[in-house]
Design an enzyme around this catalytic site. Structure first.
Site, PDB file in Angstrom:
ATOM      1  CB  CYS A   1      -0.916  -0.015   1.222  1.00  0.00           C
ATOM      2  SG  CYS A   1      -2.040   1.393   1.275  1.00  0.00           S
TER       3      CYS A   1
ATOM      4  CB  CYS B   1      -1.587   3.683   8.302  1.00  0.00           C
ATOM      5  SG  CYS B   1      -2.599   4.379   6.974  1.00  0.00           S
TER       6      CYS B   1
ATOM      7  CB  CYS C   1     -15.570  -7.843   6.394  1.00  0.00           C
ATOM      8  SG  CYS C   1     -14.869  -6.207   6.304  1.00  0.00           S
TER       9      CYS C   1
ATOM     10  CB  CYS D   1     -18.517  -5.593   5.221  1.00  0.00           C
ATOM     11  SG  CYS D   1     -17.506  -4.253   5.887  1.00  0.00           S
TER      12      CYS D   1
HETATM   13  C1  DTB Z   1     -11.336  -2.869  11.383  1.00  0.00           C
HETATM   14  O1  DTB Z   1     -11.644  -1.857  12.022  1.00  0.00           O
HETATM   15  N1  DTB Z   1     -10.536  -3.826  11.834  1.00  0.00           N
HETATM   16  C2  DTB Z   1     -10.327  -4.837  10.804  1.00  0.00           C
HETATM   17  C3  DTB Z   1     -11.324  -4.404   9.704  1.00  0.00           C
HETATM   18  N2  DTB Z   1     -11.772  -3.136  10.158  1.00  0.00           N
HETATM   19  C4  DTB Z   1     -10.892  -4.375   8.303  1.00  0.00           C
HETATM   20  C5  DTB Z   1      -8.918  -4.944  10.388  1.00  0.00           C
HETATM   21  C6  DTB Z   1      -7.971  -5.242  11.537  1.00  0.00           C
HETATM   22  C7  DTB Z   1      -6.606  -5.404  10.987  1.00  0.00           C
HETATM   23  C8  DTB Z   1      -5.640  -5.918  12.014  1.00  0.00           C
HETATM   24  C9  DTB Z   1      -4.240  -6.012  11.509  1.00  0.00           C
HETATM   25  C10 DTB Z   1      -4.024  -6.991  10.399  1.00  0.00           C
HETATM   26  O2  DTB Z   1      -4.689  -8.044  10.306  1.00  0.00           O
HETATM   27  O3  DTB Z   1      -3.117  -6.725   9.614  1.00  0.00           O
HETATM   28 FE1  SF4 Z   2      -2.823   1.171   3.426  1.00  0.00          FE
HETATM   29 FE2  SF4 Z   2      -3.124   2.558   5.690  1.00  0.00          FE
HETATM   30 FE3  SF4 Z   2      -5.061   0.877   4.857  1.00  0.00          FE
HETATM   31 FE4  SF4 Z   2      -2.711  -0.057   5.768  1.00  0.00          FE
HETATM   32  S1  SF4 Z   2      -4.272   1.053   6.937  1.00  0.00           S
HETATM   33  S2  SF4 Z   2      -3.801  -0.774   3.984  1.00  0.00           S
HETATM   34  S3  SF4 Z   2      -1.261   1.476   5.010  1.00  0.00           S
HETATM   35  S4  SF4 Z   2      -4.355   2.765   3.834  1.00  0.00           S
END
Ligand code: DTB
Ligand code: SF4
Ligand code: SAM
Length: 306
Positions: A47, A51, A90, A121
């Protein structure tokens, strides 16, 4: 609720806060029923965004870049999730936002998953004009797009886009008639004041989100936040309770970080008004409890699936 009122909630004695959260929860929901969604990363890694918590940024993290999955693979995963008791599927993509060409495939995925009788979702990043309508027409129920953290802390975690950009996408989603799933992450070294302002910002949305994921940071290797000091677990529970009280009709989702939590801490989160979880042994790149552990916990607590 105002920021001052939410600040006062966080400052309550723990038992008083949980009591308030239970009262609100029981006025709006069956307090013993938990909704379950299964996540699938349909496009992992690489990406462009930075973040600080995310393993999928091309600038850090140790996740291998993969291309967009085939529709057939996604449908097979959705069918398996349904068999294990999920009611919503999702699909997440590590994009700043989708290209129109990417949406050709994602809309196919949404229609196919919907066809299995699951709620749908997606979380694809920022949307351009017309994209939300395409997703709606394909049968999309929810779009997940988080505020992630307080406005005053946002710039310390993410520099490649602003929180105003996030609001623009949330507006497009709501205007298209898609349900909004919007929450954030705690445990990134933010102050209580920042947790209060994140919850206040979410509660102030008109209308508030239909679903509010509260993620506890999973410190991912190679990310700037890999050594963030862990949040006091009671402070995490307080954040859930404040979300429940300030957004009474929303599903509050106990999201990332559940694998690292004891059964007792998860039970406190349910008492504080969390009524939705991710089900299945993987989130996007991080782990999540095995289905069998969740089944056992539901059994011990007398919880039922929605
Ligand atoms: C959200 O708020 N939490 C989920 C979903 N929306 C997409 C994602 C959590 C990601 C945790 C880190 C990972 O699995 O890389
Ligand atoms: Fe890209 Fe930020 Fe979403 Fe991670 S959280 S996939 S770095 S936009
Ligand atoms: N790229 C899209 C976006 O940023 O909206 C969708 C995928 S992104 C991974 C979805 C959400 O996962 C983020 O908004 C964030 O709240 C959460 N998340 C990502 N990494 C996390 C981590 N290490 N711990 C907790 N939550 C995390």
């Amino acid at each position: 609720m105002t920021t001052t009122e939410i600040e006062a909630l966080f400052a309550l004695p723990f038992a008083d806060l949980i009591f308030r959260a239970q009262q609100v929860h029981r006025a709006h929901f069956d307090a013993n029923a938990i909704q379950r969604s299964t996540l699938l990363s349909v496009k992992t890694g690489g990406c462009s965004e930075d973040c600080g918590y995310c393993s999928q940024s091309a600038r850090h993290g140790e996740v291998e870049r993969e291309s967009l999955l085939d529709v057939a693979e996604v449908v097979a995963a959705a069918r398996a999730a349904k068999d294990k008791g999920a009611t919503r599927f999702c699909m997440g993509a590590a994009w700043k936002g989708p290209k129109d060409k990417d949406l050709d495939t994602v809309t196919e995925m949404v229609s196919a998953v919907k066809g299995l009788g699951l709620e749908t979702c997606v979380t694809l990043g920022m949307l351009k004009a017309g994209q939300a309508e395409r997703l709606r027409d394909a049968g999309l129920d929810y779009y997940n797009h988080n505020l992630d953290t307080a406005p005053e802390f946002y710039g310390q975690v993410i520099s490649t886009h602003s929180q105003a950009d996030r609001f623009a996408t949330l507006d497009r989603v709501r205007t298209a008639g898609i349900k909004v799933c919007c929450g954030g992450i705690v445990g990134m070294g933010e102050t209580r004041k920042s947790r209060v302002s994140l919850i206040a910002e979410l509660a102030r949305m008109e209308p508030p989100p239909d679903s509010v994921p509260i993620n506890n940071l999973v410190p991912m290797p190679g990310t700037p936040l890999e050594n963030a000091p862990p949040l006091d677990p009671f402070e995490f529970v307080r954040t859930i309770a404040a979300a429940r009280i300030s957004m009474p009709a929303a599903f509050v989702r106990l999201s990332a970080g559940r694998q690292e939590m004891s059964d007792e801490l998860q039970a406190l989160c349910f008492l504080a008004g969390a009524n939705s979880i991710f089900h299945g042994d993987k989130l996007l790149t991080a782990g999540n409890p095995e289905a069998a552990r969740d089944e056992a916990l539901f059994e011990r607590l007398g919880l039922t699936a929605i």
